[in-house]
Design a protein around this motif. Structure first.
Motif, PDB file in Angstrom:
ATOM      1  N   ARG A   1      16.056  -5.429  -6.114  1.00  0.00           N
ATOM      2  CA  ARG A   1      15.642  -5.525  -7.090  1.00  0.00           C
ATOM      3  C   ARG A   1      14.597  -6.481  -6.472  1.00  0.00           C
ATOM      4  NH1 ARG A   1      20.488  -4.347  -9.112  1.00  0.00           N
ATOM      5  NH2 ARG A   1      20.799  -4.218 -10.936  1.00  0.00           N
ATOM      6  N   ALA A   2      14.469  -7.539  -5.592  1.00  0.00           N
ATOM      7  CA  ALA A   2      14.186  -8.626  -5.267  1.00  0.00           C
ATOM      8  C   ALA A   2      12.648  -7.351  -4.829  1.00  0.00           C
ATOM      9  CB  ALA A   2      13.986  -8.821  -3.593  1.00  0.00           C
ATOM     10  N   ALA A   3      12.897  -6.070  -4.019  1.00  0.00           N
ATOM     11  CA  ALA A   3      11.375  -5.496  -3.335  1.00  0.00           C
ATOM     12  C   ALA A   3      11.680  -4.890  -4.314  1.00  0.00           C
ATOM     13  CB  ALA A   3      12.674  -4.431  -2.813  1.00  0.00           C
ATOM     14  N   LEU A   4      11.802  -3.921  -5.388  1.00  0.00           N
ATOM     15  CA  LEU A   4      11.129  -3.880  -7.096  1.00  0.00           C
ATOM     16  C   LEU A   4      10.103  -4.788  -7.738  1.00  0.00           C
ATOM     17  CD1 LEU A   4      13.727  -1.570  -9.018  1.00  0.00           C
ATOM     18  CD2 LEU A   4      12.030  -1.335  -6.209  1.00  0.00           C
ATOM     19  N   GLY A   5      10.843  -6.278  -7.677  1.00  0.00           N
ATOM     20  CA  GLY A   5      10.197  -7.364  -8.048  1.00  0.00           C
ATOM     21  C   GLY A   5       8.681  -7.635  -7.144  1.00  0.00           C
ATOM     22  N   ARG A   6       9.078  -7.704  -6.142  1.00  0.00           N
ATOM     23  CA  ARG A   6       8.066  -7.956  -4.949  1.00  0.00           C
ATOM     24  C   ARG A   6       6.795  -6.550  -5.236  1.00  0.00           C
ATOM     25  NH1 ARG A   6      10.910 -10.802  -1.146  1.00  0.00           N
ATOM     26  NH2 ARG A   6      11.685  -8.417  -0.098  1.00  0.00           N
ATOM     27  N   ALA A   7       6.972  -5.681  -5.121  1.00  0.00           N
ATOM     28  CA  ALA A   7       6.003  -4.762  -5.331  1.00  0.00           C
ATOM     29  C   ALA A   7       5.464  -5.201  -6.728  1.00  0.00           C
ATOM     30  CB  ALA A   7       6.728  -3.019  -5.159  1.00  0.00           C
ATOM     31  N   SER A   8       6.009  -5.631  -7.658  1.00  0.00           N
ATOM     32  CA  SER A   8       5.800  -5.512  -9.216  1.00  0.00           C
ATOM     33  C   SER A   8       4.690  -6.184  -8.773  1.00  0.00           C
ATOM     34  CB  SER A   8       6.322  -5.481  -9.337  1.00  0.00           C
ATOM     35  OG  SER A   8       6.330  -5.892 -10.882  1.00  0.00           O
ATOM     36  N   GLU A   9       4.888  -7.748  -8.420  1.00  0.00           N
ATOM     37  CA  GLU A   9       3.506  -8.678  -8.164  1.00  0.00           C
ATOM     38  C   GLU A   9       2.046  -8.411  -7.159  1.00  0.00           C
ATOM     39  OE1 GLU A   9       6.759 -11.973  -6.953  1.00  0.00           O
ATOM     40  OE2 GLU A   9       7.410 -11.950  -8.098  1.00  0.00           O
ATOM     41  N   SER A  10       3.248  -7.741  -5.789  1.00  0.00           N
ATOM     42  CA  SER A  10       2.034  -6.992  -5.809  1.00  0.00           C
ATOM     43  C   SER A  10       1.001  -6.711  -6.106  1.00  0.00           C
ATOM     44  CB  SER A  10       2.366  -7.589  -3.908  1.00  0.00           C
ATOM     45  OG  SER A  10       3.017  -5.906  -3.822  1.00  0.00           O
ATOM     46  N   LYS A  11       1.647  -6.058  -6.944  1.00  0.00           N
ATOM     47  CA  LYS A  11       0.479  -4.716  -7.021  1.00  0.00           C
ATOM     48  C   LYS A  11       0.519  -3.973  -6.038  1.00  0.00           C
ATOM     49  CE  LYS A  11      -1.289  -6.835 -11.576  1.00  0.00           C
ATOM     50  NZ  LYS A  11       0.311  -7.338 -11.821  1.00  0.00           N
ATOM     51  N   GLU A  12       1.503  -3.486  -5.354  1.00  0.00           N
ATOM     52  CA  GLU A  12       1.130  -2.468  -4.182  1.00  0.00           C
ATOM     53  C   GLU A  12       2.109  -1.403  -4.022  1.00  0.00           C
ATOM     54  OE1 GLU A  12       0.386  -3.218   0.286  1.00  0.00           O
ATOM     55  OE2 GLU A  12       1.422  -4.594  -0.530  1.00  0.00           O
ATOM     56  N   SER A  13       1.897  -0.376  -4.192  1.00  0.00           N
ATOM     57  CA  SER A  13       2.276   0.668  -4.530  1.00  0.00           C
ATOM     58  C   SER A  13       3.026   0.603  -3.242  1.00  0.00           C
ATOM     59  CB  SER A  13       0.949   2.782  -4.437  1.00  0.00           C
ATOM     60  OG  SER A  13       1.170   2.127  -6.016  1.00  0.00           O
ATOM     61  N   MET A  14       4.076   1.278  -3.301  1.00  0.00           N
ATOM     62  CA  MET A  14       5.417   1.683  -2.347  1.00  0.00           C
ATOM     63  C   MET A  14       6.445   2.516  -2.791  1.00  0.00           C
ATOM     64  SD  MET A  14       8.482  -1.630  -1.661  1.00  0.00           S
ATOM     65  CE  MET A  14       9.943  -0.884  -3.709  1.00  0.00           C
ATOM     66  N   VAL A  15       6.165   3.041  -1.312  1.00  0.00           N
ATOM     67  CA  VAL A  15       7.753   4.157  -1.078  1.00  0.00           C
ATOM     68  C   VAL A  15       8.798   3.057  -0.225  1.00  0.00           C
ATOM     69  CG1 VAL A  15       8.825   6.238   0.087  1.00  0.00           C
ATOM     70  CG2 VAL A  15       6.255   5.810  -0.196  1.00  0.00           C
ATOM     71  N   LEU A  16      10.048   3.533  -0.990  1.00  0.00           N
ATOM     72  CA  LEU A  16      11.065   2.617  -0.549  1.00  0.00           C
ATOM     73  C   LEU A  16      12.487   3.152  -0.401  1.00  0.00           C
ATOM     74  CD1 LEU A  16      12.758   0.078  -0.419  1.00  0.00           C
ATOM     75  CD2 LEU A  16      12.919  -0.045  -2.993  1.00  0.00           C
ATOM     76  N   ALA A  17      12.799   4.036   1.058  1.00  0.00           N
ATOM     77  CA  ALA A  17      13.728   4.051   0.997  1.00  0.00           C
ATOM     78  C   ALA A  17      14.830   3.142   0.537  1.00  0.00           C
ATOM     79  CB  ALA A  17      14.072   4.645   2.956  1.00  0.00           C
ATOM     80  N   LEU A  18      15.532   3.736   0.459  1.00  0.00           N
ATOM     81  CA  LEU A  18      17.218   2.667  -0.346  1.00  0.00           C
ATOM     82  C   LEU A  18      18.413   3.215   0.770  1.00  0.00           C
ATOM     83  CD1 LEU A  18      17.584   4.638  -3.754  1.00  0.00           C
ATOM     84  CD2 LEU A  18      17.209   2.104  -2.773  1.00  0.00           C
ATOM     85  N   GLY A  19      19.362   2.530   1.352  1.00  0.00           N
ATOM     86  CA  GLY A  19      20.206   2.711   2.170  1.00  0.00           C
ATOM     87  C   GLY A  19      20.643   3.891   1.337  1.00  0.00           C
ATOM     88  N   GLY A  20      22.490   4.313   2.073  1.00  0.00           N
ATOM     89  CA  GLY A  20      23.018   5.779   1.709  1.00  0.00           C
ATOM     90  C   GLY A  20      23.851   5.567   1.186  1.00  0.00           C
ATOM     91  N   GLY A  21      24.015   3.957   0.522  1.00  0.00           N
ATOM     92  CA  GLY A  21      24.674   3.653  -0.213  1.00  0.00           C
ATOM     93  C   GLY A  21      24.526   3.236  -1.627  1.00  0.00           C
ATOM     94  N   THR A  22      23.118   3.058  -1.398  1.00  0.00           N
ATOM     95  CA  THR A  22      22.529   2.442  -2.275  1.00  0.00           C
ATOM     96  C   THR A  22      22.130   3.015  -4.205  1.00  0.00           C
ATOM     97  OG1 THR A  22      20.780   1.556  -0.612  1.00  0.00           O
ATOM     98  CG2 THR A  22      20.299   0.792  -3.427  1.00  0.00           C
ATOM     99  N   TYR A  23      22.337   4.044  -3.513  1.00  0.00           N
ATOM    100  CA  TYR A  23      22.007   5.415  -5.054  1.00  0.00           C
ATOM    101  C   TYR A  23      23.173   5.056  -5.528  1.00  0.00           C
ATOM    102  CZ  TYR A  23      19.575   8.443  -9.009  1.00  0.00           C
ATOM    103  OH  TYR A  23      19.033   9.189  -9.084  1.00  0.00           O
ATOM    104  N   ALA A  24      24.447   5.376  -4.787  1.00  0.00           N
ATOM    105  CA  ALA A  24      25.340   5.328  -4.834  1.00  0.00           C
ATOM    106  C   ALA A  24      26.580   4.194  -5.801  1.00  0.00           C
ATOM    107  CB  ALA A  24      26.946   5.955  -4.215  1.00  0.00           C
ATOM    108  N   GLN A  25      25.855   3.048  -5.985  1.00  0.00           N
ATOM    109  CA  GLN A  25      25.873   1.829  -6.211  1.00  0.00           C
ATOM    110  C   GLN A  25      26.712   2.371  -8.202  1.00  0.00           C
ATOM    111  OE1 GLN A  25      26.077  -1.653  -5.105  1.00  0.00           O
ATOM    112  NE2 GLN A  25      24.995  -1.640  -3.521  1.00  0.00           N
TER     113      GLN A  25
END
Ligand code: S3P
Length: 198
Positions: free
Chosen positions: A78-102
């Protein structure tokens, strides 16, 4: 630091693309290369987790346990998405292996309108890569590795796109670009999101 013009878009929302996949699927390698090609920021969620906890990942597991790790992981997503949103900077975000399985992660990313690409090489490739790498507390032996992969498959299958990442990183990046979800204009790059918005 000077801002690369193509990493800032005129849109009110920055463009974000997530890479999901099992340990050894190449999220960091492919993400770094893809971001470089797009002139977007690359963020590795595992790095953010280590920074936030002040510990390397194996020690987080060892000292705090997996539930605490998952909490930091969810917070840092959530923090990474929030920061990208604030900075208005486009981003490729690599999740951890288990992140998407949460629980709730696929729904959360879908509701946020963030496309997710599942990097999915063959399990033989995943195994071969992980056998030679250290620092993965959830890699113990082949049987538990296969069981965890099978357990997570239904989550990964919820991703918007699937790309076989068994091959050379440059080819995998080319395949991602061929998906047609990122359109490159002369002075800008932006995502084409063709799925229903919440
Ligand atoms: C994990 C994968 C790791 C890291 C942690 C937990 C998992 O990330 O987040 O060790 O649950 O599969 P990588 O997939 O980048 O190795």
């Amino acid at each position: 630091m000077a801002q690369n013009p193509s990493s800032r878009t005129p849109a009110s929302r920055p463009q974000i693309l997530c890479l999901a996949g099992f340990m050894g699927s190449g999220k960091t390698t492919i993400g770094t290369l893809l971001a470089r090609q797009l002139a977007w920021r690359f963020v590795d969620l595992d790095d953010r987790i280590e920074e936030a906890a002040g510990l390397p990942i194996p020690e987080i597991f060892e000292r705090l346990g997996e539930p605490a790790f998952r909490q930091v992981e969810a917070d840092q997503l959530r923090a990474a998405l929030g920061r990208a949103s604030e900075s208005k900077e486009s981003m490729v975000l690599a999740l951890g292996g288990g992140t998407y399985a949460q629980a709730g992660a696929p729904e959360f990313l879908r509701a946020s309108g963030i496309p997710v690409i599942w990097l999915n090489p063959s399990i033989a490739v995943l195994l071969a890569r992980c056998m030679t790498m250290t620092g993965r507390p959830l890699f113990r032996d082949e049987a538990t590795f296969r069981a965890l992969y099978a357990q997570r498959l239904p989550s990964y299958q919820q991703a918007d796109h699937r790309v076989d990442s068994s091959g050379q990183p440059a080819q995998v990046v080319a395949e991602i670009l061929r998906l047609g979800i990122i359109s490159t204009g002369q002075n800008e790059t932006h995502l084409v999101v063709d799925k229903p918005q919440p």
